[in-house]
Design a protein around this motif. Structure first.
Motif, PDB file in Angstrom:
ATOM      1  N   TRP A  20       1.875  27.871  27.974  1.00 16.52           N
ATOM      2  CA  TRP A  20       3.085  27.200  28.455  1.00 16.52           C
ATOM      3  C   TRP A  20       3.753  26.411  27.340  1.00 16.52           C
ATOM      4  CZ3 TRP A  20       5.858  26.541  33.074  1.00 16.52           C
ATOM      5  CH2 TRP A  20       5.425  27.345  34.115  1.00 16.52           C
ATOM      6  N   ARG A  21       2.938  25.937  26.401  1.00 17.13           N
ATOM      7  CA  ARG A  21       3.506  25.125  25.330  1.00 17.13           C
ATOM      8  C   ARG A  21       4.517  25.939  24.525  1.00 17.13           C
ATOM      9  NH1 ARG A  21      -0.978  21.552  22.676  1.00 17.13           N
ATOM     10  NH2 ARG A  21      -1.289  21.220  24.866  1.00 17.13           N
ATOM     11  N   THR A  26      12.109  28.267  32.099  1.00 20.32           N
ATOM     12  CA  THR A  26      12.927  29.425  32.484  1.00 20.32           C
ATOM     13  C   THR A  26      12.256  30.714  32.034  1.00 20.32           C
ATOM     14  OG1 THR A  26      14.826  28.058  32.102  1.00 20.32           O
ATOM     15  CG2 THR A  26      15.247  30.401  32.330  1.00 20.32           C
ATOM     16  N   GLU A  27      11.833  30.713  30.763  1.00 21.09           N
ATOM     17  CA  GLU A  27      11.155  31.918  30.253  1.00 21.09           C
ATOM     18  C   GLU A  27       9.927  32.228  31.093  1.00 21.09           C
ATOM     19  OE1 GLU A  27      10.970  32.355  25.587  1.00 21.09           O
ATOM     20  OE2 GLU A  27      10.802  30.292  26.235  1.00 21.09           O
ATOM     21  N   ALA A  28       9.180  31.159  31.392  1.00 24.11           N
ATOM     22  CA  ALA A  28       7.943  31.368  32.150  1.00 24.11           C
ATOM     23  C   ALA A  28       8.246  31.985  33.507  1.00 24.11           C
ATOM     24  CB  ALA A  28       7.220  30.033  32.318  1.00 24.11           C
ATOM     25  N   VAL A  29       9.253  31.425  34.207  1.00 23.89           N
ATOM     26  CA  VAL A  29       9.586  31.949  35.539  1.00 23.89           C
ATOM     27  C   VAL A  29      10.117  33.375  35.397  1.00 23.89           C
ATOM     28  CG1 VAL A  29      11.135  31.651  37.525  1.00 23.89           C
ATOM     29  CG2 VAL A  29       9.922  29.674  36.583  1.00 23.89           C
ATOM     30  N   GLN A  30      10.938  33.615  34.351  1.00 26.24           N
ATOM     31  CA  GLN A  30      11.451  34.983  34.155  1.00 26.24           C
ATOM     32  C   GLN A  30      10.327  35.970  33.873  1.00 26.24           C
ATOM     33  OE1 GLN A  30      14.442  34.379  31.167  1.00 26.24           O
ATOM     34  NE2 GLN A  30      15.990  33.760  32.667  1.00 26.24           N
ATOM     35  N   LYS A  31       9.274  35.478  33.243  1.00 27.92           N
ATOM     36  CA  LYS A  31       8.136  36.371  32.952  1.00 27.92           C
ATOM     37  C   LYS A  31       7.212  36.520  34.156  1.00 27.92           C
ATOM     38  CE  LYS A  31       7.810  35.807  27.994  1.00 27.92           C
ATOM     39  NZ  LYS A  31       7.201  35.063  26.901  1.00 27.92           N
ATOM     40  N   GLY A  32       7.641  35.951  35.287  1.00 31.43           N
ATOM     41  CA  GLY A  32       6.857  36.129  36.510  1.00 31.43           C
ATOM     42  C   GLY A  32       5.770  35.097  36.705  1.00 31.43           C
ATOM     43  N   ARG A  33       5.762  34.045  35.874  1.00 33.74           N
ATOM     44  CA  ARG A  33       4.773  32.973  36.051  1.00 33.74           C
ATOM     45  C   ARG A  33       5.139  32.141  37.267  1.00 33.74           C
ATOM     46  NH1 ARG A  33       0.801  34.438  33.395  1.00 33.74           N
ATOM     47  NH2 ARG A  33       1.012  34.636  31.159  1.00 33.74           N
ATOM     48  N   GLY A  59      -2.413  30.640  34.514  1.00 33.16           N
ATOM     49  CA  GLY A  59      -1.074  30.944  34.006  1.00 33.16           C
ATOM     50  C   GLY A  59       0.027  30.267  34.786  1.00 33.16           C
ATOM     51  N   ALA A  60      -0.312  29.669  35.935  1.00 34.07           N
ATOM     52  CA  ALA A  60       0.711  28.983  36.728  1.00 34.07           C
ATOM     53  C   ALA A  60       0.989  27.606  36.133  1.00 34.07           C
ATOM     54  CB  ALA A  60       0.240  28.841  38.173  1.00 34.07           C
ATOM     55  N   GLY A  61       2.123  27.010  36.534  1.00 32.56           N
ATOM     56  CA  GLY A  61       2.456  25.669  36.049  1.00 32.56           C
ATOM     57  C   GLY A  61       2.953  24.784  37.184  1.00 32.56           C
ATOM     58  N   ILE A  62       2.719  23.477  37.052  1.00 28.23           N
ATOM     59  CA  ILE A  62       3.202  22.497  38.038  1.00 28.23           C
ATOM     60  C   ILE A  62       4.010  21.461  37.273  1.00 28.23           C
ATOM     61  CG2 ILE A  62       2.547  20.786  39.780  1.00 28.23           C
ATOM     62  CD1 ILE A  62      -0.281  22.051  39.790  1.00 28.23           C
ATOM     63  N   SER A 165      20.044  13.924  35.371  1.00 23.27           N
ATOM     64  CA  SER A 165      20.465  13.941  33.966  1.00 23.27           C
ATOM     65  C   SER A 165      21.335  15.146  33.650  1.00 23.27           C
ATOM     66  CB  SER A 165      19.223  13.999  33.077  1.00 23.27           C
ATOM     67  OG  SER A 165      18.510  15.192  33.388  1.00 23.27           O
ATOM     68  N   GLY A 166      21.459  16.079  34.605  1.00 26.14           N
ATOM     69  CA  GLY A 166      22.222  17.304  34.365  1.00 26.14           C
ATOM     70  C   GLY A 166      21.337  18.477  33.983  1.00 26.14           C
ATOM     71  N   ARG A 167      20.051  18.209  33.691  1.00 31.32           N
ATOM     72  CA  ARG A 167      19.123  19.284  33.331  1.00 31.32           C
ATOM     73  C   ARG A 167      18.930  20.267  34.470  1.00 31.32           C
ATOM     74  NH1 ARG A 167      13.984  16.175  31.899  1.00 31.32           N
ATOM     75  NH2 ARG A 167      15.154  14.640  30.748  1.00 31.32           N
ATOM     76  N   LEU A 168      18.671  21.519  34.144  1.00 33.62           N
ATOM     77  CA  LEU A 168      18.364  22.543  35.150  1.00 33.62           C
ATOM     78  C   LEU A 168      16.910  22.970  34.966  1.00 33.62           C
ATOM     79  CD1 LEU A 168      21.573  24.751  34.792  1.00 33.62           C
ATOM     80  CD2 LEU A 168      21.123  22.999  36.519  1.00 33.62           C
ATOM     81  N   ILE A 169      16.191  23.086  36.062  1.00 34.57           N
ATOM     82  CA  ILE A 169      14.772  23.476  36.001  1.00 34.57           C
ATOM     83  C   ILE A 169      14.580  24.676  36.931  1.00 34.57           C
ATOM     84  CG2 ILE A 169      12.403  22.722  36.514  1.00 34.57           C
ATOM     85  CD1 ILE A 169      13.504  21.016  34.321  1.00 34.57           C
ATOM     86  N   ASP A 170      13.942  25.719  36.451  1.00 27.67           N
ATOM     87  CA  ASP A 170      13.652  26.883  37.296  1.00 27.67           C
ATOM     88  C   ASP A 170      12.290  26.716  37.982  1.00 27.67           C
ATOM     89  OD1 ASP A 170      15.686  27.740  35.496  1.00 27.67           O
ATOM     90  OD2 ASP A 170      15.265  29.776  36.198  1.00 27.67           O
ATOM     91  N   ALA A 171      12.206  27.200  39.215  1.00 31.47           N
ATOM     92  CA  ALA A 171      10.932  27.093  39.939  1.00 31.47           C
ATOM     93  C   ALA A 171      10.768  28.282  40.864  1.00 31.47           C
ATOM     94  CB  ALA A 171      10.908  25.807  40.760  1.00 31.47           C
ATOM     95  N   THR A 172       9.516  28.672  41.073  1.00 33.54           N
ATOM     96  CA  THR A 172       9.251  29.703  42.075  1.00 33.54           C
ATOM     97  C   THR A 172       8.998  29.061  43.444  1.00 33.54           C
ATOM     98  OG1 THR A 172       6.924  29.626  41.456  1.00 33.54           O
ATOM     99  CG2 THR A 172       8.265  31.373  40.445  1.00 33.54           C
ATOM    100  N   ASP A 173       8.495  27.818  43.426  1.00 36.78           N
ATOM    101  CA  ASP A 173       8.173  27.091  44.658  1.00 36.78           C
ATOM    102  C   ASP A 173       8.519  25.615  44.448  1.00 36.78           C
ATOM    103  OD1 ASP A 173       6.049  29.182  46.017  1.00 36.78           O
ATOM    104  OD2 ASP A 173       5.854  29.091  43.840  1.00 36.78           O
TER     105      ASP A 173
END
Ligand SMILES: Cc1cc2nc3c(=O)[nH]c(=O)nc-3n(C[C@H](O)[C@H](O)[C@H](O)COP(=O)(O)OP(=O)(O)OC[C@H]3O[C@@H](n4cnc5c(N)ncnc54)[C@H](O)[C@@H]3O)c2cc1C
Length: 461
Positions: A20-21, A26-33, A59-62, A165-173
């Motif tokens: 993850w580092r 976004t990349e992680a979610v796009q890669k199906g993580r 491989g999952a992240g919180i 802050s205007g940031r966008l964060i991708d999430a699966t859940d």
């Protein structure tokens, strides 16, 4: 997009695995993580993360998002010793798989029925750090962002969260663990909230008015009285909670039908005490009307141990947070007994009343202008959460968004006009849209375990 490795969860430990580092979320979610965002990082959010760490795959992240860092003195983090939990250590575990975890954490000198609330917060932080360290070996990443979530929008099969802050964060859940909602105002009265209590202590006032007579109002009154103020407490109903000495999980003799559409607390407690060979409930309750005399009588009943009804409360609370029956019967009875205070708090309140440091006055006799400080402790309103068929808004809403009303039995948000629930869950006091009854930490932990099983790949129960 933020890389979670620049944050940490507890202020001490950096909790991100090597893979993850090197990726953005976004990349992680796009890669199906799988990437789970928990909105709110206090005890319920922490319990949610602990349960997720047990069910998520390698491989999952919180990511936990909360505008307050872990030192903000909210309900379970207030450093004030006078503010105690109104639940026993026996049901304080935030680890669903180990119900005795909090009890074994407590110092053996600590009375488990009179635990300062900040000990619960410290325990939650330490257990979080411990479980994160353990799970790191399994390759589950965890991080914390200090920010506010403003909206959650569907995008294909995943979600995009917009932060303050205007940031966008991708999430699966996404899991909403935002607590009970903003403090309820009382028309015509302007004051401060009961927490953090440090503000009340440092105000050094002579005459204080506390609006409310429930648990947080009593906390505020005790702290103000201890710091030398003369405190007037008042509420419209003028009721104090009943008194209990413990909260233990005892399901024996309880008949709680998960399919029953209605629930009557008084009738349930009566059946419970009689199933345990006691006389009818009505003969063991104080019939006194004056709230201070009743407090005295209920202290005597609690000291004599003649309050077997108390041992049904935890199972009842778990039942109400699992099923959503409509409450029938006397709402005042339900409030007084479900939110009853521990004997230690009851003694402190009665002593402060006897010392004339605290008095209760009728609502119609309250004169706010005669006080140097006003504390409004009249409960919480629901969060102003709205939705469209494609998004949820936490706070200010665009035109056309409707109030959020639907949480499914599986604790999932359902957006208007859609037949499938979202991969957006609610947990703990944030579930009041469906479960209107008082929420114990134990209920939030049980809910978080159910949600974690659904989000992770662990077998469902
Ligand atoms: C006075 C009082 C005493 C209680 N005592 C007990 C007890 O003794 N035992 C028990 O079992 N239960 C108790 N409860 C009930 C319940 O367990 C507690 O309310 C518990 O602290 C709730 O924790 P929480 O994490 O759900 O909410 P909170 O502690 O309110 O935390 C919610 C977090 O969500 C964050 N948040 C909100 N909106 C957003 C957003 N849009 N974006 C990001 N973050 C957001 C907030 O900043 C906050 O940090 C008590 C409740 C009260 C009010």
């Amino acid at each position: 997009m933020e890389n979670p490795s620049s944050y940490d969860l507890t202020g001490k430990t950096v909790l991100v695995n090597r893979e993850w580092r090197s990726m953005s979320m976004t990349e992680a979610v796009q890669k199906g993580r799988q990437h789970v965002v928990v909105v709110g990082g206090r005890v319920t959010g922490i319990a949610m993360v602990v349960q997720l760490l047990a069910t998520l795959n390698e491989g999952a992240g919180i990511t936990v998002i909360d505008p307050h860092d872990s030192r903000y003195p909210s309900v379970f983090y207030d450093p004030e010793d006078l503010v105690i939990a109104n639940t026993s250590g026996h049901i304080g575990s935030i680890v669903a798989a180990d119900p005795t975890d909090f009890l074994s954490y407590l110092d053996h000198h600590q009375d488990p029925h009179s635990v300062p609330r900040h000990i619960v917060g410290r325990y939650a932080d330490q257990r979080l750090a411990h479980h994160v360290r353990r799970t790191r070996a399994r390759g589950v990443a965890a991080a914390r962002i200090v920010d506010t979530v403003r909206s959650i929008a569907r995008r294909g099969g995943t979600y995009v969260l917009r932060l303050g802050s205007g940031r966008l964060i991708d999430a699966t859940d996404v899991v909403l663990a935002m607590g009970a909602g903003p403090r309820r105002d009382v028309t015509g009265i302007t004051g401060i909230g009961p927490y953090p209590t440090g503000r009340l202590r440092s105000a050094r006032v002579r005459e204080a008015l506390v609006v409310g007579t429930g648990q947080s109002a009593i906390d505020a009154a005790l702290v103000l009285a201890d710091s030398g103020a003369r405190v007037t407490m008042s509420s419209r109903a003028g009721l104090l909670p009943a008194v209990r000495t413990r909260t233990l999980l005892n399901e024996q003799g309880l008949t709680l039908d998960p399919r029953a559409p209605t629930f009557d607390l008084e009738a349930t407690l009566d059946r419970f005490v009689q199933a345990h060979g006691h006389r009818p409930l009505t003969t063991m309750l104080s019939a006194v009307r004056d709230p201070i005399d009743r407090l005295g009588e209920e202290i005597t009943l609690a000291e004599s141990g003649d309050i077997p009804w108390q041992d049904a409360l935890v199972a009842v609370a778990l039942h109400l947070s699992r099923h959503a029956p409509q409450s029938t019967g006397n709402p005042r009875f339900a409030w007084r007994y479900l939110t009853s205070i521990m004997l230690t708090t009851a003694h402190r309140l009665r002593n402060a009343i006897n010392d004339r440091a605290v008095r209760l006055v009728r609502w119609t006799h309250v004169a706010p202008q005669q006080h140097d400080l006003i504390v409004v402790a009249a409960g919480n309103d629901r969060y102003p959460i709205t939705c469209t068929s494609d998004a949820m808004y936490l706070g200010s809403a665009p035109a056309g968004a409707a109030p959020w009303t639907t949480l499914t039995e599986s604790l999932q948000v359902q957006l208007p006009g859609r037949t499938q629930p979202e991969r957006v869950w609610a947990v703990g006091p944030t579930t009041t849209v469906r479960y209107s009854t008082a929420n114990f930490l134990a209920s939030a932990v049980a809910q978080s375990a159910r949600i974690a099983r659904r989000i992770g790949n662990a077998p469902t129960q």
